[in-house]
Design an enzyme around this catalytic site. Structure first.
Site, PDB file in Angstrom:
ATOM      1  N   THR A   1      37.244  26.597  27.680  1.00 25.51           N
ATOM      2  CA  THR A   1      36.465  26.900  26.479  1.00 25.51           C
ATOM      3  C   THR A   1      37.535  27.251  25.468  1.00 25.51           C
ATOM      4  O   THR A   1      38.701  27.393  25.848  1.00 25.51           O
ATOM      5  CB  THR A   1      35.522  28.106  26.764  1.00 25.51           C
ATOM      6  OG1 THR A   1      34.500  27.701  27.670  1.00 25.51           O
ATOM      7  CG2 THR A   1      34.870  28.681  25.526  1.00 25.51           C
TER       8      THR A   1
ATOM      9  N   THR B   1      32.824  25.011  23.316  1.00 23.88           N
ATOM     10  CA  THR B   1      33.268  24.551  24.628  1.00 23.88           C
ATOM     11  C   THR B   1      32.657  23.228  25.047  1.00 23.88           C
ATOM     12  O   THR B   1      31.609  22.823  24.553  1.00 23.88           O
ATOM     13  CB  THR B   1      32.895  25.627  25.681  1.00 23.88           C
ATOM     14  OG1 THR B   1      33.475  25.294  26.931  1.00 23.88           O
ATOM     15  CG2 THR B   1      31.400  25.762  25.864  1.00 23.88           C
TER      16      THR B   1
ATOM     17  N   SER C   1      25.166  31.457  28.706  1.00 30.79           N
ATOM     18  CA  SER C   1      26.606  31.430  28.438  1.00 30.79           C
ATOM     19  C   SER C   1      27.203  32.828  28.614  1.00 30.79           C
ATOM     20  O   SER C   1      26.489  33.831  28.652  1.00 30.79           O
ATOM     21  CB  SER C   1      26.827  30.968  26.996  1.00 30.79           C
ATOM     22  OG  SER C   1      28.178  31.086  26.629  1.00 30.79           O
TER      23      SER C   1
ATOM     24  N   GLY D   1      34.894  31.227  30.870  1.00 25.53           N
ATOM     25  CA  GLY D   1      33.652  31.401  31.626  1.00 25.53           C
ATOM     26  C   GLY D   1      33.289  32.873  31.659  1.00 25.53           C
ATOM     27  O   GLY D   1      33.424  33.579  30.652  1.00 25.53           O
TER      28      GLY D   1
HETATM   29  N1  GLY Z   1      30.644  27.346  29.544  1.00 31.76           N
HETATM   30  C1  GLY Z   1      31.046  28.674  29.700  1.00 31.76           C
HETATM   31  C2  GLY Z   1      30.125  29.633  29.043  1.00 31.76           C
HETATM   32  O1  GLY Z   1      29.389  29.248  28.165  1.00 31.76           O
HETATM   33  O2  GLY Z   1      30.099  30.777  29.404  1.00 31.76           O
END
Ligand code: GLY
Length: 529
Positions: free
Chosen positions: A340, A358, A411, A434
């Site tokens: 991200t 991301t 998210s 993440g």
């Molecule tokens: N794709 C990682 C998040 O949105 O947390």
């Protein structure tokens, strides 16, 4: 008043320079954010994107705030058990059916229309990205290394292989198809992506796979959300609400920690780290249980972010022993890499943007839409795609985050502002990673507020991560041995060492002096206007 011509901190130096150039041409922080967002789609394809989504937080110098949710939406073909028994191609992490309908172009367009300075058109803000794609740029070692690491994924899809495989360090990296896509958006406006030739290319490539169609693209909606707010030792916290869990979980952890004198204990005190990890575990247990898209499920954000609720968690915390996660709830593990990207921007008037966006994993689903240069996300894995099973981040998620058509996956992105006790903007911060995003942002805030560290030190300092399940601490190699030994004595268990985050932060001192830093863990740059 800030003492700066503006500042941009992003994960990639060419994109930071694009943002600073826009500030110098009289653009405000939102104008610069739009230009940086498009530029990263060219120069940082690991996570910069047109084929993904994210969250943009805006704070006007007057204190007015906005939170723009341009998270991907599940296509109409999606349903709760769509991924049952499906791994790899056909599953939520790789290939054609891993993507949600992208939101980036619509999100940046809305930000520009509502909060831009009005001095620069949307097309003008896309131009630096188009030029970088058309004329190319010299591939840095970091990009070549990253592309090489993902060669297996990118080689699976013809259009990805043709663009991204075999780019040597120092080679001119041109992306003519992406340049043409950007030129079409410049000419016809952002709806081109959702209704024009680009939309037709996406839908026709997706058709044989029964996934994103013309109606999904036409029906994509950006949402403005109410920011989530909290307080920590007199400071204001302003962050992203659901469908990101980031802001609320961050505030919940800070509320738990507010009951302890962390600053007085000293940064290296094992008890300080113990309290931090115990607070993370409890807030992440709530994340698994309660969070999802607020357009589909009720998320009790007000309750979870109340100081009184944190007091109830504090009562169960043992200062001498780690509480096993099983005594809170149950789960499993994963050590997948995370990707991200975040950028923080301040303009000369003190307006600010904190933006995280991301493709989810590095290079998303691995699929590039033929003829467009657009790499697609694998954001569907942020749903509880196989209910009860961990996703690529090892997160077990509840029914509130089950897949539904037109729903947004949960998210952890945490673009955040911190204000000083008297109300002035103090910190613009965010990170990729993440679920580790929340704990990265948390630890930078604690380093600044409790330990008065300069921004570069606050970002460089070693970090830990606990997400309740698996019941282990993610730990960086440079965490002092004394802290590790102290935590072990309290019964904590460590996972294998890892790198946590790639934060981009800007700090404004009480006298208006501005300093910024890009995380030494990544290859970003912070540039002053
Ligand atoms: N794709 C990682 C998040 O949105 O947390």
């Amino acid at each position: 008043m800030v003492k700066t011509g503006g500042m941009v901190a992003s994960a990639e130096p060419l994109a930071s320079q694009v943002g600073v150039d826009i500030l110098r041409r009289g653009g405000n922080a939102v104008d610069a954010a739009v230009a940086v967002g498009f530029a990263l789609a060219v120069t940082y394809p690991q996570a910069g994107n047109l084929g993904g989504g994210g969250f943009l937080m805006w704070r006007r110098c007057s204190g007015q705030t906005a939170a723009i949710d341009y998270r991907e939406m599940a296509p109409s073909a999606a349903f709760r058990d769509v991924y049952a028994g499906k791994a790899d191609e056909g599953g939520p992490t790789v290939g054609w059916r891993a993507s949600g309908t992208p939101g980036t172009v619509a999100g940046l367009a809305l930000a520009h229309k509502k909060y831009g300075s009005g001095k620069l058109s949307f097309a003008e803000l896309i131009e630096p990205a188009r030029a970088l794609a058309a004329e190319g740029f010299t591939s840095p070692a970091s990009l070549t290394r990253s592309l090489t690491s993902y060669i297996a994924l990118l080689s699976r899809y013809e259009a990805s292989k043709a663009i991204f495989v075999g780019i040597a360090e120092g080679q001119k990296f041109r992306q003519p198809e992406l340049a043409a896509t950007l030129a079409r958006i410049q000419k016809h406006g952002p709806r081109e992506f959702y209704e024009g030739e680009t939309a037709r290319c996406i839908a026709s490539a997706m058709r044989p796979h029964g996934w994103i169609n013309e109606r999904d693209l036409r029906g994509y909606e950006v949402k403005e959300r109410q920011v989530v707010t909290g307080r920590y030792r007199g400071h204001g916290i302003i962050s992203m609400p659901p469908p990101s869990s980031g802001g609320a979980v961050l505030i919940e952890i800070l509320n738990i920690l507010a009951g302890f004198e962390l600053g007085r204990r000293g940064w290296e005190s094992p008890l300080r780290w113990h309290l931090m990890v115990e607070a993370m575990k409890r807030a992440f247990a709530d994340r698994a249980e309660y969070f999802g898209d607020p357009d589909f499920v009720r998320v009790p954000v007000a309750k979870l972010t109340e100081p009184a609720y944190a007091a109830h968690w504090r009562e169960g915390m043992d200062l001498r022993h780690a509480t096993p996660s099983s005594a809170i709830r149950a789960g499993q593990a994963s050590d997948e890499p995370l990707h991200t990207t975040h950028f923080s921007i301040l303009d000369r008037d003190g307006n600010a943007v904190s933006n995280t966006y991301t493709l989810n994993g590095p290079y998303g689903s691995g699929v590039t839409i033929p003829g467009t240069g657009i790499l697609m996300n694998n954001e569907m894995d942020d749903f509880a795609a196989n209910p009860g099973q961990p996703n690529r981040y090892g997160l077990i998620q509840g029914e509130n985050n089950a897949v539904r058509a037109r729903k947004r996956p949960l998210s952890s992105m945490t673009p955040t502002f911190v204000t000083a006790p008297e109300g002035a903007l103090k910190l613009i911060i965010g990170s990729p990673g993440g679920p580790t995003i929340i704990n990265t942002v948390l630890q930078v805030i604690l380093n600044v507020v409790d330990h008065q560290m300069p921004i570069a030190e606050a970002i460089a300092a070693p970090r830990v991560h606990h997400q309740w399940l698996p019941d282990e601490i993610g730990v960086e190699k440079h965490l002092p041995e004394s802290v590790k030994i102290g935590l072990e004595r309290l019964g904590h268990v460590f996972g294998k060492p890892r790198t946590l985050g790639d934060a981009q932060g800007i700090l404004i001192a009480p006298d208006g002096t501005v300093s910024g830093a890009s995380d030494p863990r990544g290859s970003g740059t912070t540039i002053s206007g």
